[in-house]
Design an enzyme around this catalytic site. Structure first.
Site, PDB file in Angstrom:
ATOM      1  N   ASP A 144       0.840  -1.193   0.000  1.00 27.64           N
ATOM      2  CA  ASP A 144       0.000   0.000   0.000  1.00 27.64           C
ATOM      3  C   ASP A 144       0.876   1.245   0.000  1.00 27.64           C
ATOM      4  O   ASP A 144       1.781   1.354   0.835  1.00 27.64           O
ATOM      5  CB  ASP A 144      -0.861   0.060   1.277  1.00 27.64           C
ATOM      6  CG  ASP A 144      -2.118  -0.788   1.160  1.00 27.64           C
ATOM      7  OD1 ASP A 144      -2.278  -1.481   0.137  1.00 27.64           O
ATOM      8  OD2 ASP A 144      -2.942  -0.746   2.099  1.00 27.64           O
ATOM      9  N   LYS A 178      -8.145   0.636  -5.247  1.00 23.40           N
ATOM     10  CA  LYS A 178      -9.349   0.050  -4.652  1.00 23.40           C
ATOM     11  C   LYS A 178     -10.617   0.762  -5.082  1.00 23.40           C
ATOM     12  O   LYS A 178     -10.627   1.988  -5.252  1.00 23.40           O
ATOM     13  CB  LYS A 178      -9.254   0.151  -3.118  1.00 23.40           C
ATOM     14  CG  LYS A 178      -8.197  -0.743  -2.488  1.00 23.40           C
ATOM     15  CD  LYS A 178      -8.267  -0.604  -0.974  1.00 23.40           C
ATOM     16  CE  LYS A 178      -7.072  -1.239  -0.273  1.00 23.40           C
ATOM     17  NZ  LYS A 178      -7.049  -2.688  -0.393  1.00 23.40           N
ATOM     18  N   GLY A 206      -3.470  -7.403   7.994  1.00 15.86           N
ATOM     19  CA  GLY A 206      -2.854  -7.555   9.311  1.00 15.86           C
ATOM     20  C   GLY A 206      -1.415  -8.009   9.292  1.00 15.86           C
ATOM     21  O   GLY A 206      -0.817  -8.270  10.334  1.00 15.86           O
ATOM     22  N   GLY A 227      -0.387  -3.739   3.888  1.00 14.19           N
ATOM     23  CA  GLY A 227      -1.065  -2.447   3.844  1.00 14.19           C
ATOM     24  C   GLY A 227      -0.380  -1.464   4.744  1.00 14.19           C
ATOM     25  O   GLY A 227       0.673  -0.910   4.444  1.00 14.19           O
TER      26      GLY A 227
END
Lengths: 187, 292
Positions: B22, B79, B212, B233
């Site tokens: 990300d 996204k 996570g 991310g």
């Protein structure tokens, strides 16, 4: 005979599976030591910046370059082609300048430019299914390089002595002929 | 003979064994590329910030995405909200390499996901179990990822989702052919895809871990559990030393099976992101519940 598949990042299992269909043993090459036990090497598709970086940080680049210069048969598909090219016209990152070609990275643009086409390859009978995924093409070749395939005016396969490069991915098809062609380059 | 869906699944294959990071601006995108990321996900706020800020999370500004496309040569993903097919049309118009129809953004449709077969651009979708994965593939997704619990730095949900899928796949493989229609009904999954899983023992598309993952060990854990690659991310750019951590995670995904290398590259990474344990989240705070 054992064919090594460089397995740092990318579509390496696909090559293993094709070689299995041809009854050829292969090993995944993940470090310097693995290079000692192979008769040939395939550098698979993936991201060339990613694979190039990993070759560097795991200290494999110089051993690999040396092996190839000494005659280890090597085949680079897509990212593999970029990693072996002497020059890249739209990127200053050169990885292992071993084959005298100038390559254009992402030559057909982004993913929407990816395509598949049946075309002829020198030395292979009947057209071959060529899958291009965000592929590079060859803009220029040196005089010792043999051009093996041209698609829409662009060179997409070439060979210089022990080094074979293709812009497309035979490992994504069930056509075994390009792998068979590479096997003939191994003594 | 061009088959767009095959080409899109093929691109996902090229990402295998890699890390998708990300990034929220060009500098981060360049750091990710230099660290060896195989692709970047361009978004305005990483999941940890979306979680903190609350409100409605939408598709990112196309201008920001275009800047990132210019800054790096690796594939760029972005996204869209679940069901928001116009956001997807917009991303396709700017030639995005992969669209993530993501539960991290606020859903735009409470019943339907995007009909992904209408698009030339490939889609990746999150899944918690095999039924969800096969529904998304049935709608045209070229790649699946575990949902995990984004923005927490807690890997427990990603582990749960991957283990659930693996165990369900084993079950389907072991079934008699006469049982397949019933399991298709129970899982809410297309029958032909259940048949595919029964025959081959795998999903018909690449499956990454997401949600996570914060350390090289987390990434290697997901790879050992059978994922094809990893999304990270908030874990990188919310940590003390993004550059070093990014590179360590890339290396960990390549050598996920070699503890001595993992030990080396886990050393001295600085602070990991300050996480939230998933257990402490109330049910309505869980992003992974979004998606139908």
């Amino acid at each position: 005979m054992i064919v090594g598949i460089l397995a740092l990042q990318g579509a390496f299992i696909e090559h293993v599976n094709i070689l299995k269909n041809l009854n050829i043993n292969s090993i995944l090459v993940k470090n310097k030591e693995d290079l000692e036990n192979i008769n040939a090497l395939i550098i698979p598709g993936g991201e060339s910046t990613s694979i190039g970086k990993l070759l560097d940080v795991f200290h494999m680049k110089s051993s690999l370059e040396k092996k190839i210069s000494q005659g280890l048969p090597v085949w680079g598909t897509c990212a593999g082609m970029i990693l072996l090219a002497k020059k890249i016209s739209n990127d200053e990152r050169i990885h292992m300048p071993l084959i005298d070609i100038t390559v254009v990275r992402n030559g057909y643009g982004r993913q929407l430019g990816s395509f598949c086409i049946y075309e002829k390859i020198k030395g292979i009978n009947k057209p071959f299914p060529m899958v291009f995924i965000r592929a590079p093409y060859i803009e220029q070749v040196g005089k010792n390089v043999e051009v093996l395939a041209i698609v829409n005016g662009k060179i997409v396969a070439a060979k210089q002595n022990n080094i074979l490069v293709t812009s497309f991915h035979p490992e994504l098809t069930d056509d075994l002929r390009m792998h068979q062609y590479f096997l003939t380059m191994i003594q | 003979m061009e088959n767009r869906y095959d080409l899109n699944k093929n691109l996902a294959q090229m990402l295998k064994g890699g890390v998708i990071m990300d990034v929220t601006n060009e500098e981060q995108a360049k750091i990710a590329e230099q660290a060896g990321a195989c692709a970047v996900m361009a978004l305005e706020r990483v999941p940890a910030d979306i979680r903190r800020d609350g409100g409605i999370a939408r598709m990112s500004d196309p201008q920001m995405i275009k800047k990132i496309q210019k800054a790096v040569s690796i594939p760029v993903m972005a996204k869209v909200r679940i069901g928001h097919f116009v956001e997807a049309q917009i991303l396709e118009a700017i030639e995005i390499d992969f669209i993530d129809e993501s539960e991290v953004l606020t859903p735009a449709d409470h019943l339907y996901h995007i009909d992904k077969t209408k698009f030339k651009a490939p889609f990746v979708c999150g899944a918690r179990n095999i039924g969800e994965a096969l529904r998304r593939i049935g709608e045209g997704a070229s790649m699946i990822r575990t949902k995990g619990e984004a923005g927490t730095g807690d890997v427990v949900e990603a582990v749960k989702h991957m283990r659930t899928m693996t165990s369900q796949i084993r079950k389907i493989v072991g079934m008699g052919e006469e049982e397949l229609m019933n399991i298709s009904k129970e899982l809410g999954a297309p029958y032909d895809l259940i048949q595919y899983v029964h025959k081959t023992g795998k999903l018909p598309v690449v499956n990454f871990a997401a949600g996570g993952i914060a350390t090289p060990a987390d990434a290697a854990l997901m790879m050992q559990l059978g994922c094809d690659g990893v999304f990270v991310g908030s874990g990188i750019f919310k940590s003390g030393n993004p550059q070093k951590r990014a590179e360590a995670i890339v290396k960990a995904v390549t050598h996920y099976n070699e503890p001595s290398i993992l030990a080396q590259l886990s050393e001295d990474l600085g602070e990991a992101m300050n996480g939230i344990s998933v257990q402490s989240l109330s049910e309505d705070m869980k992003l992974s519940k979004r998606g139908w």
